[in-house]
Scaffold this motif. Structure first.
Motif, PDB file in Angstrom:
ATOM      1  N   LEU A   1       0.808  -1.214   0.000  1.00 58.10           N
ATOM      2  CA  LEU A   1       0.000   0.000   0.000  1.00 58.10           C
ATOM      3  C   LEU A   1       0.845   1.270   0.000  1.00 58.10           C
ATOM      4  O   LEU A   1       0.317   2.365  -0.116  1.00 58.10           O
ATOM      5  N   ARG A   2       2.161   1.120   0.153  1.00 58.66           N
ATOM      6  CA  ARG A   2       3.049   2.269   0.266  1.00 58.66           C
ATOM      7  C   ARG A   2       2.903   3.261  -0.884  1.00 58.66           C
ATOM      8  O   ARG A   2       2.908   4.476  -0.655  1.00 58.66           O
ATOM      9  N   PRO A   3       2.775   2.825  -2.155  1.00 55.51           N
ATOM     10  CA  PRO A   3       2.613   3.811  -3.231  1.00 55.51           C
ATOM     11  C   PRO A   3       1.400   4.716  -3.044  1.00 55.51           C
ATOM     12  O   PRO A   3       1.424   5.877  -3.449  1.00 55.51           O
ATOM     13  N   LEU A   4       0.339   4.197  -2.423  1.00 60.02           N
ATOM     14  CA  LEU A   4      -0.845   5.012  -2.186  1.00 60.02           C
ATOM     15  C   LEU A   4      -0.572   6.049  -1.106  1.00 60.02           C
ATOM     16  O   LEU A   4      -1.004   7.202  -1.216  1.00 60.02           O
ATOM     17  N   TYR A   5       0.156   5.659  -0.062  1.00 57.66           N
ATOM     18  CA  TYR A   5       0.543   6.626   0.972  1.00 57.66           C
ATOM     19  C   TYR A   5       1.419   7.718   0.370  1.00 57.66           C
ATOM     20  O   TYR A   5       1.266   8.902   0.694  1.00 57.66           O
ATOM     21  N   ASP A   6       2.346   7.337  -0.487  1.00 60.62           N
ATOM     22  CA  ASP A   6       3.258   8.317  -1.095  1.00 60.62           C
ATOM     23  C   ASP A   6       2.473   9.366  -1.869  1.00 60.62           C
ATOM     24  O   ASP A   6       2.784  10.561  -1.804  1.00 60.62           O
ATOM     25  N   ALA A   7       1.461   8.929  -2.624  1.00 59.67           N
ATOM     26  CA  ALA A   7       0.653   9.875  -3.396  1.00 59.67           C
ATOM     27  C   ALA A   7      -0.132  10.798  -2.469  1.00 59.67           C
ATOM     28  O   ALA A   7      -0.241  12.004  -2.724  1.00 59.67           O
ATOM     29  N   LEU A   8      -0.658  10.247  -1.384  1.00 60.83           N
ATOM     30  CA  LEU A   8      -1.389  11.079  -0.424  1.00 60.83           C
ATOM     31  C   LEU A   8      -0.499  12.179   0.145  1.00 60.83           C
ATOM     32  O   LEU A   8      -0.936  13.319   0.332  1.00 60.83           O
ATOM     33  N   HIS A   9       0.754  11.850   0.414  1.00 63.55           N
ATOM     34  CA  HIS A   9       1.677  12.838   0.971  1.00 63.55           C
ATOM     35  C   HIS A   9       1.952  13.964  -0.013  1.00 63.55           C
ATOM     36  O   HIS A   9       2.325  15.070   0.398  1.00 63.55           O
ATOM     37  N   ASP A  10       1.784  13.713  -1.304  1.00 62.95           N
ATOM     38  CA  ASP A  10       1.954  14.769  -2.302  1.00 62.95           C
ATOM     39  C   ASP A  10       0.771  15.726  -2.319  1.00 62.95           C
ATOM     40  O   ASP A  10       0.900  16.873  -2.770  1.00 62.95           O
ATOM     41  N   MET A  11      -0.384  15.255  -1.850  1.00 63.79           N
ATOM     42  CA  MET A  11      -1.625  16.008  -2.034  1.00 63.79           C
ATOM     43  C   MET A  11      -2.197  16.607  -0.757  1.00 63.79           C
ATOM     44  O   MET A  11      -3.068  17.479  -0.811  1.00 63.79           O
ATOM     45  N   LEU A  12      -1.735  16.128   0.383  1.00 65.08           N
ATOM     46  CA  LEU A  12      -2.256  16.600   1.666  1.00 65.08           C
ATOM     47  C   LEU A  12      -1.112  16.960   2.595  1.00 65.08           C
ATOM     48  O   LEU A  12       0.020  16.506   2.415  1.00 65.08           O
ATOM     49  N   ASP A  13      -1.422  17.761   3.591  1.00 68.43           N
ATOM     50  CA  ASP A  13      -0.441  18.057   4.631  1.00 68.43           C
ATOM     51  C   ASP A  13      -0.104  16.744   5.341  1.00 68.43           C
ATOM     52  O   ASP A  13      -0.992  16.088   5.893  1.00 68.43           O
ATOM     53  N   PRO A  14       1.166  16.324   5.316  1.00 70.70           N
ATOM     54  CA  PRO A  14       1.527  15.031   5.933  1.00 70.70           C
ATOM     55  C   PRO A  14       1.081  14.897   7.376  1.00 70.70           C
ATOM     56  O   PRO A  14       0.737  13.796   7.819  1.00 70.70           O
TER      57      PRO A  14
END
Length: 357
Positions: A206-219
Motif C-alpha cells: 500500500l506504500r505507493p498510495l501513501y506516497d501519493a497522499l503525501h503529495d496532495m495533503l499536509d503530511p
C-alpha cells in the motif's frame, strides 16, 4: 494577434528561399507578457519549437515572424497563441509542456491551453493537472460517471489523477471519505505468512498510495484523517461484505484481481459514491492460469450506462521519456510472441487419441 502575408513580398529575415509555396505570418505578443516566460531561459523553448517545425522563426522584441508552408505556419501561429494563453493564466512553461502542446495541435482538435490549465488540486506549492488529452478525458470522465476504469501502461497518471480527484471531492464535501485499496497479490493475500504486525505486513503493498497522499495533503493531517476513518487504505480482501456509501473508492493495480474479486469489489458500491478502477493489463502478476478480473470486466461491462472505460497509451506517459519507449518496445515484443506462437489445430487432440487406439 496574428496576420499572414506572402513571403515573396515580405520575406522573413531568416527565410532561406522565399517562394509562392511559403507564407509569412506574424504573432504579436501583448506588451504585458514576459517573452522570457514564453521563449524560455536562453531561448530554450524557442529552440524546441524550431526543431519541431520546418519553418523559419524570427523573434524581434515582442513580434514573432514565421515563414514556411501554409500548414506549418498556421500550426506555429496557433502554438504561440496557446502558449501565450497558458502563460497569461499563470502556467510555467517547460520543454515537456511545449512538446505536448505541439503534439496536441498536430494530432487532435483539443486546445493545449484548455488541457494543460485544468487544475485538479493545488497543494504544498504545486498544482496537479492533466498533461495529455487522454488524461484530461479521463479526469472529465471521473466527473461525469459513477464508475470509471483507467486502463493503461505504467506512468500514465491513472492512479495519481484519480487520487487527486478523490482529495478534491473530499475537500469540497462531495464525499465523506476516501477508500484506497489494492490486491496484495505478491503475498497471495495470505498475509499471515509474513513477519510483523498486520500494518507491517500490508504496508509494502500500500506504500505507493501513501506516497501519493503525501503529495496532495499536509503530511501531519494524514494520520488524523486515517484515525477518524476519513481516509482508509486497505488490502482488497478487507472490502468483502461491506457497502460503501458517501465515498470515493479507488481500486489500484486492478489487473491483479481475479474475476470474482472484481465482481466483489464493484458490488460494494453504495449511495452517493464513486469508484475508479486503475490497472495495466500488460503487467499481470497473478499465478499462471488465473484470469485477470480487469481483462474480463471490459467484456462484461462495456456499454453499460454510467460506466466508462478510459484507455491511456504510451503517449500519455508522464515519467522519463524512456518509459514511453520501453512501453512501446515491450508492446512490440509481446505482439511478436503472439504472432509466432504455434496455433492449436482444431480437432488435433482427437486425431491423436484415435491414432493411439
Amino acid at each position: 494577434m496574428s496576420e499572414s502575408t506572402d513571403s515573396s513580398r515580405t520575406p522573413s529575415p531568416r527565410s532561406k528561399s522565399p517562394s509562392p509555396s511559403r507564407v509569412q505570418a506574424k504573432v504579436v505578443i501583448p506588451d504585458d507578457h514576459s517573452m522570457l516566460s514564453l521563449l524560455g531561459s536562453s531561448d530554450e523553448l524557442l529552440r524546441v519549437i524550431e526543431g519541431a517545425f520546418r519553418a523559419d522563426i524570427h523573434v524581434r522584441g515582442n513580434e514573432i515572424t514565421i515563414t514556411g508552408s501554409p500548414e506549418e505556419s498556421s500550426v506555429v501561429v496557433r502554438l504561440f497563441e496557446e502558449l501565450t494563453e497558458l502563460v497569461s493564466g499563470g502556467a510555467e512553461l517547460t520543454t515537456d509542456a511545449v512538446e505536448r502542446s505541439i503534439a496536441m495541435l498536430r494530432m487532435t482538435s483539443e486546445r493545449p491551453a484548455e488541457v494543460l490549465s485544468l487544475d485538479i488540486i493545488s497543494s504544498r506549492g504545486r498544482t496537479i493537472r492533466p498533461k495529455t488529452v487522454n488524461q484530461k478525458r479521463y479526469v472529465d470522465a471521473i466527473d461525469k460517471h459513477t464508475i470509471v476504469f483507467g486502463i493503461g501502461p505504467a506512468g500514465t497518471g491513472k492512479t495519481y489523477l484519480a487520487m487527486a480527484k478523490a482529495v478534491r471531492a473530499l475537500q469540497e464535501k462531495k464525499v465523506n471519505r476516501i477508500i484506497l485499496t489494492r490486491p496484495a497479490v505478491e503475498a497471495g493475500e495470505r498475509l499471515g505468512f509474513l513477519p510483523g504486525t498486520l500494518y507491517e505486513k500490508i504496508d509494502p503493498y500500500l506504500r505507493p498510495l501513501y506516497d501519493a497522499l503525501h503529495d496532495m495533503l499536509d503530511p501531519d493531517s494524514i494520520p488524523r484523517l486515517m484515525a477518524a476513518g476519513t481516509i482508509e487504505v486497505a488490502p482488497l480482501a478487507y472490502m468483502r461484505g461491506r457497502t460503501l456509501n458517501d465515498a470515493f473508492i479507488i481500486l489500484d493495480e486492478a489487473q491483479n484481481t481475479s474475476p470474482e474479486q472484481m465482481k466483489m469489489f464493484l458490488t460494494r458500491l453504495g449511495f452517493n459514491s464513486k469508484i475508479v478502477v486503475t490497472g495495466d493489463v500488460t503487467q499481470v502478476d497473478l499465478p499462471g492460469g488465473t484470469q485477470s478480473g480487469l481483462r474480463v470486466v471490459q467484456e462484461i461491462l462495456e456499454g453499460i450506462s454510467d460506466i466508462h472505460f478510459s484507455r491511456l497509451t504510451s503517449s500519455d506517459v508522464v515519467r522519463h521519456k524512456l518509459v514511453s519507449d520501453i512501453v512501446d518496445a515491450y508492446g512490440r515484443y509481446d505482439e511478436a510472441l503472439r504472432q509466432s506462437a504455434p496455433q492449436a489445430i482444431k480437432g488435433g487432440a482427437g486425431k491423436r487419441s484415435r491414432e493411439r487406439q
